[in-house]
Design a protein around this motif. Structure first.
Motif, PDB file in Angstrom:
ATOM      1  N   GLU A   1     -37.130 -26.045 -28.727  1.00 23.74           N
ATOM      2  CA  GLU A   1     -37.090 -27.472 -29.354  1.00 23.74           C
ATOM      3  C   GLU A   1     -35.946 -27.620 -30.583  1.00 23.74           C
ATOM      4  O   GLU A   1     -35.547 -28.695 -30.965  1.00 23.74           O
ATOM      5  CB  GLU A   1     -38.570 -27.811 -29.851  1.00 23.74           C
ATOM      6  CG  GLU A   1     -39.452 -28.173 -28.651  1.00 23.74           C
ATOM      7  CD  GLU A   1     -41.045 -28.058 -28.965  1.00 23.74           C
ATOM      8  OE1 GLU A   1     -41.510 -28.803 -28.328  1.00 23.74           O
ATOM      9  OE2 GLU A   1     -41.229 -27.598 -30.154  1.00 23.74           O
ATOM     10  N   ARG A   2     -36.102 -26.558 -31.624  1.00 25.16           N
ATOM     11  CA  ARG A   2     -35.413 -26.629 -32.619  1.00 25.16           C
ATOM     12  C   ARG A   2     -33.741 -26.633 -32.212  1.00 25.16           C
ATOM     13  O   ARG A   2     -33.045 -27.407 -32.801  1.00 25.16           O
ATOM     14  CB  ARG A   2     -35.566 -25.257 -33.291  1.00 25.16           C
ATOM     15  CG  ARG A   2     -35.677 -25.089 -34.910  1.00 25.16           C
ATOM     16  CD  ARG A   2     -35.795 -24.206 -35.681  1.00 25.16           C
ATOM     17  NE  ARG A   2     -35.579 -22.697 -35.089  1.00 25.16           N
ATOM     18  CZ  ARG A   2     -36.730 -21.917 -34.587  1.00 25.16           C
ATOM     19  NH1 ARG A   2     -37.891 -22.191 -34.583  1.00 25.16           N
ATOM     20  NH2 ARG A   2     -36.396 -20.830 -33.936  1.00 25.16           N
ATOM     21  N   LYS A   3     -33.367 -25.989 -31.463  1.00 24.35           N
ATOM     22  CA  LYS A   3     -32.040 -26.190 -30.806  1.00 24.35           C
ATOM     23  C   LYS A   3     -31.645 -27.326 -30.562  1.00 24.35           C
ATOM     24  O   LYS A   3     -30.704 -28.148 -30.472  1.00 24.35           O
ATOM     25  CB  LYS A   3     -31.576 -25.067 -29.724  1.00 24.35           C
ATOM     26  CG  LYS A   3     -31.679 -23.726 -30.180  1.00 24.35           C
ATOM     27  CD  LYS A   3     -31.183 -22.710 -28.907  1.00 24.35           C
ATOM     28  CE  LYS A   3     -31.131 -21.346 -29.461  1.00 24.35           C
ATOM     29  NZ  LYS A   3     -30.902 -20.334 -28.708  1.00 24.35           N
ATOM     30  N   ALA A   4     -32.747 -28.054 -29.735  1.00 23.23           N
ATOM     31  CA  ALA A   4     -32.380 -29.473 -29.127  1.00 23.23           C
ATOM     32  C   ALA A   4     -32.364 -30.364 -30.083  1.00 23.23           C
ATOM     33  O   ALA A   4     -31.608 -31.441 -30.170  1.00 23.23           O
ATOM     34  CB  ALA A   4     -33.514 -29.705 -28.249  1.00 23.23           C
ATOM     35  N   ARG A   5     -33.181 -30.634 -31.156  1.00 24.02           N
ATOM     36  CA  ARG A   5     -33.221 -31.438 -32.564  1.00 24.02           C
ATOM     37  C   ARG A   5     -31.911 -31.327 -32.984  1.00 24.02           C
ATOM     38  O   ARG A   5     -31.382 -32.671 -33.474  1.00 24.02           O
ATOM     39  CB  ARG A   5     -34.299 -30.901 -33.464  1.00 24.02           C
ATOM     40  CG  ARG A   5     -35.534 -31.681 -33.067  1.00 24.02           C
ATOM     41  CD  ARG A   5     -36.567 -31.393 -34.498  1.00 24.02           C
ATOM     42  NE  ARG A   5     -36.808 -30.086 -34.953  1.00 24.02           N
ATOM     43  CZ  ARG A   5     -37.781 -29.369 -34.416  1.00 24.02           C
ATOM     44  NH1 ARG A   5     -38.325 -29.688 -33.226  1.00 24.02           N
ATOM     45  NH2 ARG A   5     -37.915 -27.955 -34.943  1.00 24.02           N
ATOM     46  N   ARG A   6     -31.007 -30.397 -32.949  1.00 27.64           N
ATOM     47  CA  ARG A   6     -29.835 -30.396 -33.753  1.00 27.64           C
ATOM     48  C   ARG A   6     -28.646 -31.145 -32.613  1.00 27.64           C
ATOM     49  O   ARG A   6     -27.821 -31.638 -33.033  1.00 27.64           O
ATOM     50  CB  ARG A   6     -28.951 -29.075 -33.866  1.00 27.64           C
ATOM     51  CG  ARG A   6     -29.889 -28.078 -34.860  1.00 27.64           C
ATOM     52  CD  ARG A   6     -29.185 -26.877 -35.147  1.00 27.64           C
ATOM     53  NE  ARG A   6     -30.082 -25.754 -35.636  1.00 27.64           N
ATOM     54  CZ  ARG A   6     -30.082 -24.792 -34.930  1.00 27.64           C
ATOM     55  NH1 ARG A   6     -29.448 -24.373 -33.813  1.00 27.64           N
ATOM     56  NH2 ARG A   6     -31.125 -23.870 -35.237  1.00 27.64           N
ATOM     57  N   LEU A   7     -29.098 -31.509 -31.518  1.00 24.38           N
ATOM     58  CA  LEU A   7     -28.221 -32.040 -30.810  1.00 24.38           C
ATOM     59  C   LEU A   7     -28.741 -33.412 -30.006  1.00 24.38           C
ATOM     60  O   LEU A   7     -28.347 -34.125 -29.215  1.00 24.38           O
ATOM     61  CB  LEU A   7     -28.021 -31.192 -29.182  1.00 24.38           C
ATOM     62  CG  LEU A   7     -27.213 -29.668 -29.542  1.00 24.38           C
ATOM     63  CD1 LEU A   7     -27.546 -28.867 -28.284  1.00 24.38           C
ATOM     64  CD2 LEU A   7     -25.946 -30.146 -29.819  1.00 24.38           C
ATOM     65  N   ALA A   8     -29.630 -33.879 -31.027  1.00 26.23           N
ATOM     66  CA  ALA A   8     -30.340 -35.147 -30.265  1.00 26.23           C
ATOM     67  C   ALA A   8     -29.513 -36.141 -30.140  1.00 26.23           C
ATOM     68  O   ALA A   8     -28.648 -36.575 -31.176  1.00 26.23           O
ATOM     69  CB  ALA A   8     -31.624 -35.535 -31.418  1.00 26.23           C
TER      70      ALA A   8
END
Ligand code: UDP
Length: 424
Positions: free
Chosen positions: A26-33
């Motif tokens: 989720e953390r990695k995905a947030r950076r690529l939202a």
């Protein structure tokens, strides 16, 4: 959204991969939202690529990545050429004359005229749409994702196709063994399954009975099954031969369940050529039915995937996930999934396959032991959450936009550009 149509979310994986892994993803995905990714392939159903993209793009959407999926269209003669290219990439001999290249490149050019691929990332799957990138001004990196077994490609075909591949920004292959000498970075992502999809979710005994009953599959004897596209690389003839040898010693029913992908013009004739082998106890079925695949893989005493070449082999992963005792051909991605004698058996011949069928049908405990190990191996290594994370890492690694950021090479296992001298 209507709750019945809600896609799988990463939190649902928590019981399988742990909270920490879910939070990391989720953390990695947030950076690529909001990142826009468009995938291009050649069919919506039939075959592993469609299976992967159906689940992966939805999971990516729920993670905040705007993952899109487009298809290229083509006439039967286009798909007849692309199937030949696919076969040649897996080692078959073909005569790739100029007229075939013209059909191939011409149809892709026509598709390009109709497509808007404005996006932060474009991921092109397999050889069918490969030349697309020649027709676009790029807004971001273009990745070629090759799903086939590239270990021994036909030399002339690879020379021709690698000219297109070299124009991509990177390529993702299923296994390190498929690496070629290329001037672009190569990454290796093994495919994965969605454990919550209708094909892989838990089923009750009554649901399994209902599905098998609907298709007239008898359950009075143990079932030996292979679920595969009708394709010679999957060796359906070898499966029938192995079954016929095995049944001199054990009683069972063989079920060959297969489908024909929309981009595979050879499938129908392979299917028809097998029909002469039909008997009471040799059932050859074609159906586009995920619940039937699920039921069969769950109920079978032995699941075969006796391939001669196999880019990865999602059918193996699917059966292993269900705790089945699997016998796989010793090739391609199958050897990365099955540890011989631990989480299934690997075989190199019809006779070996027959021997393993007999061994397994005579030993329920062995079936259970291999099946339990297989399930835990899939849980550790082959779930869609792992693949989704690898793609997030890949997107993040393209900083600045067109170049893989060197610091992340090691983490992603990237093979950096190779000098242009002879194949590796
Ligand atoms: N499949 C299916 N019905 C069939 C035969 C195959 O749904 O009758 C699915 C199978 O469950 C798997 C995919 O097609 O999800 C095949 O993927 P795999 O990687 O095994 O082989 P490919 O067809 O891509 O070579």
């Amino acid at each position: 959204m209507d709750h019945r149509f809600r896609p799988v979310r990463i939190e649902q994986y928590a019981n399988l991969i742990g909270n920490e892994a879910v939070e990391r993803i989720e953390r990695k995905a947030r950076r690529l939202a909001g990142l826009r990714v468009v995938n291009v392939s050649s069919t919506f159903y039939g075959g592993g690529v469609a299976e992967l993209l159906s689940s992966l793009t939805l999971l990516q959407q729920t993670l905040g990545v705007r993952a899109d999926w487009r298809l290229i269209q083509g006439s039967p003669d286009f798909f007849s050429v692309t199937k030949k290219l696919h076969n040649a990439l897996q080692g078959a001999d073909i005569d790739l004359d100029d007229s075939k290249k013209e059909v191939y490149e011409g149809v892709v050019a026509q598709n390009a005229m109709r497509m808007d691929l404005t996006s932060d990332f474009v991921v092109v799957h397999d050889p069918q749409p490969l030349p697309l990138m020649r027709h676009f001004r790029r807004c971001g990196p273009w990745i070629w994702r090759c799903h086939v077994d590239l270990s021994q490609p036909h030399a002339g075909t690879w020379e021709y196709l690698s000219g297109f591949v070299a124009e991509y920004d990177a390529t993702v292959l299923s296994l390190p063994e498929y690496a070629r000498r290329l001037p672009i970075p190569q990454l290796f992502f093994m495919p994965a399954i969605d454990p919550f999809a209708p094909k892989n979710c838990e089923l009750t005994d009554a649901q399994i009975d209902e599905r098998l009953g609907k298709f007239g599959i008898p359950q009075d004897l143990p079932i030996v099954a292979q679920v595969s596209r009708f394709d010679r690389w999957k060796d359906p003839v070898g499966v029938i031969q192995a079954f016929k040898i095995a049944r001199r010693q054990v009683d069972a029913t063989l079920v060959l369940l297969g489908n024909v992908a929309a981009d595979d013009p050879e499938g129908q004739s392979v299917f028809e050529s097998l029909l002469a082998n039909k008997e009471d106890r040799i059932i050859i079925l074609t159906a586009e039915d995920s619940a039937l695949v699920n039921a069969l893989q769950r109920r079978a005493a032995v699941v075969l995937q006796k391939s001669l070449r196999e880019g990865f082999g999602l059918t193996v992963t699917e059966a292993m996930w269900k705790g089945a005792a699997v016998i796989g051909g010793r090739c391609g991605g199958i050897v990365h999934q099955i540890e011989d004698g631990v989480s299934g058996f690997l075989v190199s011949s019809v006779q070996e396959a027959a021997d393993r069928i007999v061994t397994l049908l005579r030993d329920r405990n062995l079936q259970r032991r291999l099946g339990a190990e297989a399930r835990s191996r899939v849980t550790r290594q082959f779930l869609m959450s792992r693949l989704a994370e690898q793609y997030l890492d890949l997107y993040a690694a393209f900083q600045p936009r067109f170049h893989l950021h060197r610091g992340l090479d090691a983490e992603l296992g990237v093979l950096m550009p190779q000098p242009p001298a002879g194949p590796i």
